[in-house]
Design an enzyme around this catalytic site. Structure first.
Site, PDB file in Angstrom:
ATOM      1  N   CYS A 281       0.869  -1.012  -0.188  1.00 38.63           N
ATOM      2  CA  CYS A 281      -0.173   0.195   0.372  1.00 38.63           C
ATOM      3  C   CYS A 281       0.520   1.358   0.372  1.00 38.63           C
ATOM      4  O   CYS A 281       2.339   1.316   0.202  1.00 38.63           O
ATOM      5  CB  CYS A 281      -0.908  -0.020   1.211  1.00 38.63           C
ATOM      6  SG  CYS A 281       0.083  -0.310   2.661  1.00 38.63           S
TER       7      CYS A 281
ATOM      8  N   CYS B  34       3.381   1.258   3.404  1.00 32.34           N
ATOM      9  CA  CYS B  34       4.331   0.484   3.051  1.00 32.34           C
ATOM     10  C   CYS B  34       5.702   1.544   1.938  1.00 32.34           C
ATOM     11  O   CYS B  34       6.712   1.617   2.266  1.00 32.34           O
ATOM     12  CB  CYS B  34       4.004  -0.783   2.287  1.00 32.34           C
ATOM     13  SG  CYS B  34       3.081  -1.328   2.747  1.00 32.34           S
TER      14      CYS B  34
ATOM     15  N   CYS C 237      45.938 -18.867   2.064  1.00 29.74           N
ATOM     16  CA  CYS C 237      46.250 -18.185   3.925  1.00 29.74           C
ATOM     17  C   CYS C 237      44.636 -17.128   3.707  1.00 29.74           C
ATOM     18  O   CYS C 237      43.866 -16.760   2.847  1.00 29.74           O
ATOM     19  CB  CYS C 237      47.179 -16.914   4.325  1.00 29.74           C
ATOM     20  SG  CYS C 237      47.452 -16.038   2.294  1.00 29.74           S
TER      21      CYS C 237
ATOM     22  N   CYS D  27      44.747 -14.397   1.173  1.00 31.97           N
ATOM     23  CA  CYS D  27      43.834 -14.461  -0.180  1.00 31.97           C
ATOM     24  C   CYS D  27      42.392 -14.264   0.277  1.00 31.97           C
ATOM     25  O   CYS D  27      41.492 -13.079  -0.844  1.00 31.97           O
ATOM     26  CB  CYS D  27      43.630 -16.618  -0.417  1.00 31.97           C
ATOM     27  SG  CYS D  27      45.643 -16.391  -0.183  1.00 31.97           S
TER      28      CYS D  27
ATOM     29  N   ASP E 113       8.473 -22.981  23.639  1.00 32.65           N
ATOM     30  CA  ASP E 113       6.684 -23.093  23.252  1.00 32.65           C
ATOM     31  C   ASP E 113       5.987 -24.049  24.271  1.00 32.65           C
ATOM     32  O   ASP E 113       6.949 -25.088  24.000  1.00 32.65           O
ATOM     33  CB  ASP E 113       6.297 -23.102  22.068  1.00 32.65           C
ATOM     34  CG  ASP E 113       5.777 -23.178  21.838  1.00 32.65           C
ATOM     35  OD1 ASP E 113       4.106 -22.502  22.512  1.00 32.65           O
ATOM     36  OD2 ASP E 113       4.789 -24.630  20.851  1.00 32.65           O
TER      37      ASP E 113
ATOM     38  N   ASP F 292       7.610 -24.532  17.058  1.00 36.37           N
ATOM     39  CA  ASP F 292       7.207 -25.053  15.701  1.00 36.37           C
ATOM     40  C   ASP F 292       6.244 -24.622  15.353  1.00 36.37           C
ATOM     41  O   ASP F 292       5.856 -25.525  13.938  1.00 36.37           O
ATOM     42  CB  ASP F 292       6.959 -26.973  16.756  1.00 36.37           C
ATOM     43  CG  ASP F 292       5.709 -27.023  17.323  1.00 36.37           C
ATOM     44  OD1 ASP F 292       5.303 -26.330  18.209  1.00 36.37           O
ATOM     45  OD2 ASP F 292       5.193 -27.988  17.412  1.00 36.37           O
TER      46      ASP F 292
END
Length: 824
Positions: free
Chosen positions: A17, A20, A84, A87, A506, A705
């Site tokens: 919208c 946003c 190394c 690098c 939870d 979960d």
């Protein structure tokens, strides 16, 4: 728009919208250095004008904080030529300098680069070209979805190094024996002078050392010289300079001895040859050890079946796994692997899912159950419909999770890479200073002392161990986690998980099984247990309420025969009444029984005790006679109490966040030994509950979960999802437990602590080694005890340091979880 401003075009996800748009524009304009930002809702595009100091990462973070996201895509590359930490820094810098790149992360242990770019702004080929211009080869990685992993570059590199080591050793050994033997055995030296002659020996050493340096040792020139010319020297440069200095001085002493000061005509061919050989040996051992750190991924890839038996046009056909499509009907016989994910449509069998979940006990599967590709069908034949194939299977998703975690960079590693990035130039400066000081203040032959010590400093300081210290431990730790059914979706979760102070859980589906069960049935009068249960279940068979389903399931589990109820009536929230086989059967709470004219005072105390245990007490009556006190509860998982004890053993506080009423929540907490309870929390209030637990800067891990757990998982310092839960919860978490066994929560924390402890040991060894031995190589001990470090021993020590770091990281493969998980 300033002439120095750059324009960015971003695709914003989640715009719905005008509000946003306004929110996103405000966030982007709030970034320091942004001169103008405008967002188009129709195209979801943001056009941003900003100074060169503004990074895409900063813009992306601003958008995310506003509640949206920038559309990005990720490319992965196999990088060859890195040895190394410096690098790593150069490859990352090259990638980040490409317009459109948000972030780049390079892992030395896996030799892979992960580059995140704004979608549509840059191609994989352009990124590969930019990286290759730094002197390293970058090849885009095609996603592996077949049954067998392709041989990786590390295995190929190990084979090449093995051949190089063999050639180098063959030509170095004569130089080493002839030269070092003459130093330690006077008679051997006399024989050499008489039988061969010194000048001839010099010529022989020249030929042998040159073969080593410009044969197997040519790799150091191919990579080290371009890096030096670009102003970004790496460890190849150090080896090249050190070996070339020793060889070059020796060449002058051999062919132009008159240009050297009197007494300085000495050769160091053996140092040049031995340096190259020992460092090649070290690299070969590194390559082998690196291959072992990635064995978890290789084992996962080999789990997938090579072929599948698919029913097409009424016939069963063996087809390659890549040809299986969604909705195909697949047959699996006893002992075969499940080829892809699917839903069982026929047959029944026991499936060994241990390689996916870490659970040792097979799981029974029948019609309607889900099966996972890569698991093993132990007995019975199954027919199932393919639901996820190719790269979408659970196995491939696990592989991707582990690879992403192994390729990610911990905060502690970012610091190490920054140090390694400036380390090589500093070492070259220290080597030059060492040469100068010995030339000015050293004893005769000063030039020889200066050369040897400068070369020793160059060789011993190669920062290989530094660059390998963190990524190797991450690889082994995350791989070990995958074997245990613990998936770290992001490697940095390893570092943050170890700092956890509070574990918030939870309740439903996490602490408990997630579905109500009949837990108590106390029969009164002359009724029989099974007879009464059959009557009650017959009444409830007409209802879909969770409590009704629990009673029906209990009756069916005992094999009781149910009858069809008649005259069914329900009083919402109070109870139900029906006739079964001519008998009137009622079920409900105390109030409902009183309405029917029944006195429940005789069992009121028992009912109260059940309620205090977190159960829901109900009463059953038959023909207006009180027949039973029953209780329904969502029972704790068998492993919950042990898991919480283990968390307390790790010194952690445990909290429960639930939407249940406070009475039930406190009852559950008492059973489990939970320290803090936050009850009657609405789904959108879980985030606030986590924030409250994070007060006083406490680090909180949240375990959940369900869909309503996703925001809390994202808010927590580390989100841990139960793998048996929803996809949304898993996507919001940073750690996924593939089984429902809560004991893997303390196991994950313990593994995190073991991995970070291993990293710190590696870093102590790597930094301590350089801090201690660089001064020794420079010769600081010589004025006091007359000790110098030969370049040969410097090369040996340097190679040994990297091997020690890798070996220490591999110890994590023997990690034993404090708690043995079992099926939930």
């Amino acid at each position: 728009m300033s002439t120095t401003d750059r324009e960015y075009n971003l695709t914003i996800e989640g715009l719905n919208c005008g509000g946003c748009v306004s929110k996103t524009e405000k966030a982007l304009n709030g970034v320091d250095g942004v001169s103008e930002a405008s967002v188009n809702l129709a195209t979801s595009k943001a056009r941003v004008q900003a100074g060169e100091s503004v990074s895409l990462g900063a813009l992306k973070e601003a958008v995310q904080q506003a509640g949206f996201d920038v559309a990005t895509e990720t490319f992965r590359f196999q990088i060859t030529g890195m040895h190394c930490g410096s690098c790593v820094s150069r490859v990352e810098e090259a990638a980040r300098n490409v317009s459109g790149v948000v972030n780049a992360s390079v892992n030395l242990a896996t030799e892979k680069a992960t580059v995140e770019v704004v979608a549509g702004t840059v191609s994989a080929d352009e990124l590969a070209q930019a990286i290759s211009e730094t002197g390293y080869q970058a090849a885009p990685i095609e996603e592996q979805t077949g049954s067998e992993p392709a041989e990786d570059s590390q295995a190929q590199e190990a084979r090449k190094l093995k051949r190089s080591v063999a050639v180098a050793a063959l030509f170095t050994l004569p130089v080493f024996i002839l030269d070092m033997g003459a130093h330690f055995i006077p008679a051997f030296q006399e024989w050499q002078m008489q039988a061969i002659g010194q000048q001839t020996l010099f010529y022989l050493f020249f030929v042998l050392a040159s073969v080593v340096l410009f044969g197997p040792g040519l790799r150091f020139f191919r990579q080290g010289l371009p890096a030096l010319l670009r102003g970004g020297p790496d460890m190849n440069t150090l080896v090249m300079l050190g070996a070339t200095a020793a060889w070059g001085y020796s060449v002058v002493a051999t062919f132009l001895p008159s240009v050297l000061p009197e007494g300085q005509v000495q050769v160091y061919y053996e140092a040049a040859a031995v340096i190259v050989t020992l460092i090649l040996v070290g690299r070969y051992l590194e390559a082998r050890a690196k291959g072992r750190t990635g064995e978890a991924i290789k084992r996962l890839l080999t789990l997938q079946a090579r072929t599948a038996r698919v029913i097409r046009e009424g016939d069963a056909q063996e087809v390659p796994i890549e040809d299986v499509a969604e909705e195909d009907t697949v047959q699996v016989r006893p002992g075969e692997k499940i080829p892809v994910d699917g839903t069982v449509t026929g047959g029944s069998s026991w499936i060994d899912e241990s390689m996916i979940t870490g659970e040792p006990v097979p799981v029974q599967k029948s019609e309607g159950d889900e099966v996972v590709g890569g698991t093993i069908n132990q007995s019975g034949s199954l027919t199932f419909t393919a639901t996820r194939v190719g790269g979408d299977t659970t196995l491939q998703q696990i592989v991707r999770m582990v690879e992403e975690a192994q390729g990610s960079k911990l905060p502690i590693q970012a610091l190490v890479d920054r140090v390694a990035g400036v380390f090589v130039p500093i070492v070259m400066l220290m080597s030059a200073l060492t040469f100068g000081i010995w030339m000015l203040f050293g004893p005769e032959p000063a030039l020889s002392f200066a050369l040897i010590n400068a070369v020793a400093v160059l060789i011993i300081a190669c920062p290989c161990a530094m660059g390998l210290a963190t990524p190797t431990s991450i690889m082994v730790g995350t791989g070990k986690g995958a074997e245990m059914g613990i998936l770290f979706r992001r490697g940095d979760a390893l570092q943050r998980l170890r700092n956890t102070e509070v574990v918030a859980l939870d309740k439903t589906g996490t602490l408990t099984k997630g579905q109500p069960e009949l837990t108590n049935l106390e029969v009164m009068g002359n009724f029989e247990n099974d007879q009464l249960l059959a009557l009650i279940a017959s009444v409830e068979s007409a209802s879909e309420h969770p409590i009704a389903r629990a009673i029906v399931d209990a009756a069916q589990a005992k094999g009781l025969e149910l009858s069809n109820p008649t005259d069914f009536s329900t009083d919402t929230g109070k109870g139900v009444l029906a006739r079964v086989n001519g008998q009137e059967v009622a079920l409900g709470g105390a109030g409902y029984m009183q309405e029917l004219g029944l006195d429940v005072s005789a069992v009121a105390r028992d009912a109260q005790a059940l309620g205090e245990d977190g159960k829901t007490p109900l009463y059953a009556a038959v023909d207006r006679e009180l027949a039973a006190l029953i209780a329904i509860a969502d029972p704790l998982k068998e492993t919950t109490v042990d898991a919480i004890k283990a968390l307390h053993g790790e010194g952690l506080r445990v909290a429960m966040i639930t939407g249940d009423n406070e009475h039930t929540a406190n009852a559950i907490a008492r059973q489990c030994g939970i320290d803090e309870v936050r009850a009657e929390v609405l789904p959108d209030g879980k985030v606030d509950a986590v924030k409250a637990l994070q007060g006083d800067d406490r680090a909180v891990a949240f375990v959940g979960d369900g869909i309503n757990d996703a925001p809390a998982l994202a808010q927590a310092d580390v989100g841990i999802a139960i793998g048996t839960g929803t996809d949304i919860a898993i996507e919001s978490a940073e750690v996924v437990l593939m089984s429902g066994d809560l004991r893997n929560v303390p196991n994950a924390i313990s593994l995190s602590r073991a991995t970070i402890r291993n990293i710190k040991q590696n870093l102590f060894w790597a930094f301590g080694y350089n801090t201690l031995l660089i001064p020794v190589a420079a010769g600081v001990l010589y004025p006091f005890i007359g000790v110098l470090l030969s370049p040969m021993f410097a090369a040996l020590a340097m190679a040994a340091s990297s091997v020690c770091v890798l070996t220490n990281a591999l110890r994590l493969r023997r990690y034993q979880a404090p708690m043995q998980s079992s099926p939930a």
